[in-house]
Design a protein around this motif. Structure first.
Motif, mmCIF file in Angstrom:
data_model
loop_
_atom_site.group_PDB
_atom_site.id
_atom_site.type_symbol
_atom_site.label_atom_id
_atom_site.label_comp_id
_atom_site.label_asym_id
_atom_site.label_seq_id
_atom_site.Cartn_x
_atom_site.Cartn_y
_atom_site.Cartn_z
ATOM 1 N N ALA A 194 -9.289 3.574 0.967
ATOM 2 C CA ALA A 194 -9.833 4.758 0.300
ATOM 3 C C ALA A 194 -10.652 4.409 -0.931
ATOM 4 C CB ALA A 194 -8.695 5.702 -0.095
ATOM 5 N N GLY A 195 -10.568 3.157 -1.367
ATOM 6 C CA GLY A 195 -11.307 2.748 -2.554
ATOM 7 C C GLY A 195 -10.728 3.287 -3.836
ATOM 8 N N VAL A 196 -9.405 3.440 -3.871
ATOM 9 C CA VAL A 196 -8.727 3.934 -5.071
ATOM 10 C C VAL A 196 -7.545 3.033 -5.378
ATOM 11 C CG1 VAL A 196 -9.390 6.330 -4.593
ATOM 12 C CG2 VAL A 196 -7.170 5.482 -3.788
ATOM 13 N N GLY A 197 -6.992 3.187 -6.554
ATOM 14 C CA GLY A 197 -5.791 2.450 -6.903
ATOM 15 C C GLY A 197 -4.566 3.047 -6.233
ATOM 16 N N LYS A 198 -3.546 2.213 -6.062
ATOM 17 C CA LYS A 198 -2.303 2.689 -5.450
ATOM 18 C C LYS A 198 -1.718 3.846 -6.241
ATOM 19 C CE LYS A 198 2.136 0.816 -3.840
ATOM 20 N NZ LYS A 198 2.964 -0.426 -3.760
ATOM 21 N N GLY A 199 -1.801 3.756 -7.577
ATOM 22 C CA GLY A 199 -1.277 4.822 -8.427
ATOM 23 C C GLY A 199 -2.004 6.134 -8.236
ATOM 24 N N ASN A 235 4.588 1.148 10.011
ATOM 25 C CA ASN A 235 3.832 -0.022 9.562
ATOM 26 C C ASN A 235 2.714 0.301 8.571
ATOM 27 O OD1 ASN A 235 5.348 -1.835 11.130
ATOM 28 N ND2 ASN A 235 4.104 -1.409 12.939
ATOM 29 N N SER A 236 2.462 1.559 8.336
ATOM 30 C CA SER A 236 1.411 1.937 7.388
ATOM 31 C C SER A 236 1.909 1.746 5.955
ATOM 32 C CB SER A 236 0.998 3.395 7.599
ATOM 33 O OG SER A 236 0.353 3.550 8.848
ATOM 34 N N LYS A 237 1.039 1.212 5.107
ATOM 35 C CA LYS A 237 1.403 0.909 3.729
ATOM 36 C C LYS A 237 0.486 1.650 2.758
ATOM 37 C CE LYS A 237 4.347 -2.103 5.354
ATOM 38 N NZ LYS A 237 5.772 -1.741 5.446
ATOM 39 N N ILE A 238 1.074 2.178 1.709
ATOM 40 C CA ILE A 238 0.294 2.888 0.691
ATOM 41 C C ILE A 238 -0.761 1.964 0.082
ATOM 42 C CG2 ILE A 238 0.391 4.018 -1.562
ATOM 43 C CD1 ILE A 238 1.460 5.774 0.636
ATOM 44 N N ALA A 239 -0.403 0.717 -0.156
ATOM 45 C CA ALA A 239 -1.344 -0.232 -0.765
ATOM 46 C C ALA A 239 -2.564 -0.430 0.120
ATOM 47 C CB ALA A 239 -0.646 -1.570 -1.016
ATOM 48 N N LEU A 271 -8.237 10.791 4.739
ATOM 49 C CA LEU A 271 -8.917 10.185 5.888
ATOM 50 C C LEU A 271 -8.518 8.719 6.058
ATOM 51 C CD1 LEU A 271 -12.481 11.750 5.569
ATOM 52 C CD2 LEU A 271 -10.733 12.279 7.276
ATOM 53 N N ALA A 272 -8.350 8.023 4.948
ATOM 54 C CA ALA A 272 -7.894 6.635 5.032
ATOM 55 C C ALA A 272 -6.477 6.569 5.600
ATOM 56 C CB ALA A 272 -7.938 5.987 3.645
#
Length: 207
Positions: A43-48, A33-37, A20-21
């Motif tokens: 999403a309130g989670v770590g990139k990993g 332009n969307s970034k995983i970070a 959803l994020a």
């Protein structure tokens, strides 16, 4: 002690939160332009953590498409048509709910993203075609052939062409409302209903 793995429910919840994020990020910023970070922060989670569910941004986009299909789209299936329902009525029954939420669910923005960035990112265009566009065309062509066999359409009707015409108001509405004239938005449901009546209904075959 061995660390206990997350429960199935927690894993599914985390995956959905990431999806959803990502959907929101893609809709707001586009694919390039969307970034995983940034998605991880939303999403309130770590990139990993994101990479543990989706190996690449391409896989994450595919996860978004799968979510849209499962939760908001529900593709039409020709084998669900019954003998006591006309093809036109069945198409309306099956497709109008998905059309009604096409903007609110984010599918219209994803379609516009594919239109605007599909040339530069061929994989997202191919993914959209394979998972959403082409399967819908196949099922509609089957339904049109059934309508021809039932004499609900003229015998010389061409399923491939009529399929494109059936879908045309949806795509015109998406382009009109999001790109060409967003301040004078058209009701896609109304466009679709009028088009179905024009294709299927006549004095000899009323809807």
């Amino acid at each position: 002690m061995k660390k206990r793995s997350p429960s199935v429910e927690k894993t599914a919840e985390t995956r959905k939160r990431i999806t959803l994020a990502a959907l929101n990020e893609f809709n707001q910023l586009g694919y390039a332009n969307s970034k995983i970070a940034s998605i991880a922060v939303s999403a309130g989670v770590g990139k990993g953590t994101i990479y543990s569910y989706f190996e690449t941004k391409e896989k994450l986009f595919e996860g978004v498409i799968d979510y849209l299909i499962e939760d908001t789209y529900h593709p039409i299936q020709s084998n669900e048509l019954t003998d006591n329902v006309s093809v036109a009525a069945f198409i309306l029954q099956q497709m109008l709910p998905a059309i009604d939420n096409i903007e609110s669910a984010g599918r219209a923005n994803i379609a516009r993203l594919v239109l605007s960035e599909g040339k530069n990112f061929e994989h997202i265009r191919e993914l959209y075609e394979q998972k959403i566009y082409q399967p819908g065309q196949v099922e509609l062509q089957k339904l049109i052939q059934i309508a021809i066999d039932r004499k609900e359409l003229p015998p010389d009707s061409q399923p491939e062409i009529l399929t494109v015409l059936i879908l045309a108001p949806i795509w015109m509405g998406i382009v009109h409302n999001g790109i060409l004239s967003p301040h004078q938005a058209q009701n896609i449901r109304t466009l679709f209903e009028i088009n179905i009546r024009n294709i299927f209904c006549s004095a000899s075959t009323p809807c």
